[in-house]
Design a protein around this motif. Structure first.
Motif, short mmCIF file in Angstrom:
data_model
loop_
_atom_site.label_atom_id
_atom_site.label_comp_id
_atom_site.label_asym_id
_atom_site.label_seq_id
_atom_site.Cartn_x
_atom_site.Cartn_y
_atom_site.Cartn_z
N UNK A 154 0.86 -1.19 0.00
CA UNK A 154 0.00 0.00 0.00
C UNK A 154 0.89 1.24 0.00
N UNK A 155 0.68 2.09 -0.99
CA UNK A 155 1.46 3.33 -1.08
C UNK A 155 0.54 4.51 -0.73
N UNK A 156 0.94 5.29 0.28
CA UNK A 156 0.14 6.45 0.65
C UNK A 156 -0.92 6.12 1.68
N UNK A 157 -1.77 7.11 1.99
CA UNK A 157 -2.76 6.95 3.07
C UNK A 157 -4.19 7.14 2.59
N UNK A 158 -4.47 6.78 1.33
CA UNK A 158 -5.84 6.93 0.82
C UNK A 158 -6.80 6.10 1.69
N UNK A 159 -7.82 6.76 2.31
CA UNK A 159 -8.68 6.05 3.25
C UNK A 159 -9.41 4.86 2.62
N UNK A 195 1.40 -6.86 5.38
CA UNK A 195 1.19 -5.57 4.72
C UNK A 195 2.50 -4.80 4.69
N UNK A 196 2.85 -4.30 3.51
CA UNK A 196 4.03 -3.45 3.35
C UNK A 196 3.56 -2.07 2.93
N UNK A 197 3.85 -1.06 3.75
CA UNK A 197 3.40 0.29 3.42
C UNK A 197 4.58 1.18 3.04
#
Ligand code: NDP
Length: 286
Positions: free
Chosen positions: A38-43, A65-67
């Motif tokens: 997951x890239x970024x913090x899009x809700x 999960x890899x952020x």
């Protein structure tokens, strides 16, 4: 009133089958492991990833999960995808979309193609899309599989059926049109440049809508007793979740229809689980 195609209960059947397969793999000493990026913090993306995590854990698939932050470098993302692809203990890799344009620019295809096709549980690498063009023995995109499953729950044989696919995205419209063609339907693909969309949809036995336009498909655009598959997920300003179909009116004309929520959404997640196990089996000679 149309029959409601209940995506939740159809998905439960698929998930139960996956759970049995995972139990059998574990009984033989195996572990099924899946990594999401997951890239970024899009809700919305955070919710989708959390749902995927829960779904994996329920059927016994290990989830990690890899952020990366929204301001990460393109090279950070490609290095992570390459590392996960090369990790022999991981069976499936998924890049949650959309990725912030500031990170990938117009190179999303390049990033997706770094995923090992054998681990590409979204089925979006060129290798897997190519296999779909060729008749389909790769990992097939999850939403397309969910759409096919929903249609076949009310119409098992698609031979000769006239299907209009509204939307031509790489994620939904294009792979779905190929999959349905591979099942001997006659498929017309429509998009934002299509002239007289209603003329096309009115002649269809089955209409699949994936546009992201709330209530695009209205009752006057649908043939009596058509099957309607609504893929859209749209949040209205009042917070209500709706699809791309005017459900209340279209359901009075159609023979069967998927609701939003509770239609294609749960099926997409269920087929992602199925793809993870299929990926495991491919990597273990199955
Ligand atoms: P995209 O925005 O990538 O593609 C939308 C497609 O719809 C494009 O091909 C576009 O045409 C077409 N379109 C847009 N407006 C119109 C119009 N007025 N008439 C005809 N065609 C139109 O979206 P996605 O395919 O990624 O997603 C579509 C919807 O499905 C979204 O609501 C998304 O949230 C949902 N979705 C749901 C999933 C699920 O599991 N239920 C999974 C994935 C997506 P053009 O190519 O000409 O621009």
């Amino acid at each position: 009133m149309a029959q409601i195609i209940d995506g939740k209960s159809l998905a439960a059947v698929v998930r139960a089958r996956v759970a049995t397969e995972v139990r059998q793999i574990k009984a033989q000493g195996g572990t099924v492991r899946f990594a999401a990026v997951l890239v970024g913090e899009d809700p919305a993306s955070q919710i989708y990833v959390r749902n995927k995590q829960r779904a994996c854990e329920k059927v016994g698939i290990e989830f990690e999960l890899h952020t990366l932050p929204a301001n990460c470098r393109y090279e950070d993302l490609t290095a992570l995808i390459c590392r996960l692809s090369a990790d022999k203990t991981i069976n499936g890799v998924l890049l949650q979309l959309p990725v912030p344009p500031a990170v990938v620019g117009d190179r999303l295809t390049e990033v997706l193609n770094l995923i090992d096709p054998q681990k590409d549980v979204d089925g979006l690498t060129m290798a897997n899309l190519g296999k779909l063009v060729d008749g389909g023995h790769g990992l097939i995109p999850c939403t397309a599989q969910g759409i096919l499953y929903a249609i076949q729950s009310v119409c098992p044989d698609l031979t000769g059926k006239k299907i209009v696919m509204v939307g031509r995205s790489r994620i939904v419209g294009r792979p779905t049109s190929l999959l349905l063609t591979n099942h001997d339907a006659t498929v017309t693909v429509c998009h934002s440049r299509t002239r007289n969309l209603a003329e096309h949809t009115r002649s269809a036995d089955i209409v699949v809508v994936a546009t992201g336009c709330p209530h695009l498909l209205t009752a006057d655009m649908v043939k009596k007793d058509a099957i309607i598959i609504d893929v859209g997920i749209n949040r209205l300003p009042d917070g209500k979740l709706v699809g791309d179909v005017d459900f209340d009116r279209v359901s009075k004309i159609a023979s069967a229809i998927t609701p939003v929520p509770g239609g294609i959404g749960p099926l997409t997640v269920a087929f992602m689980l199925k793809n993870i196990v299929a990926a495991y089996c491919r990597q273990h000679g199955g």
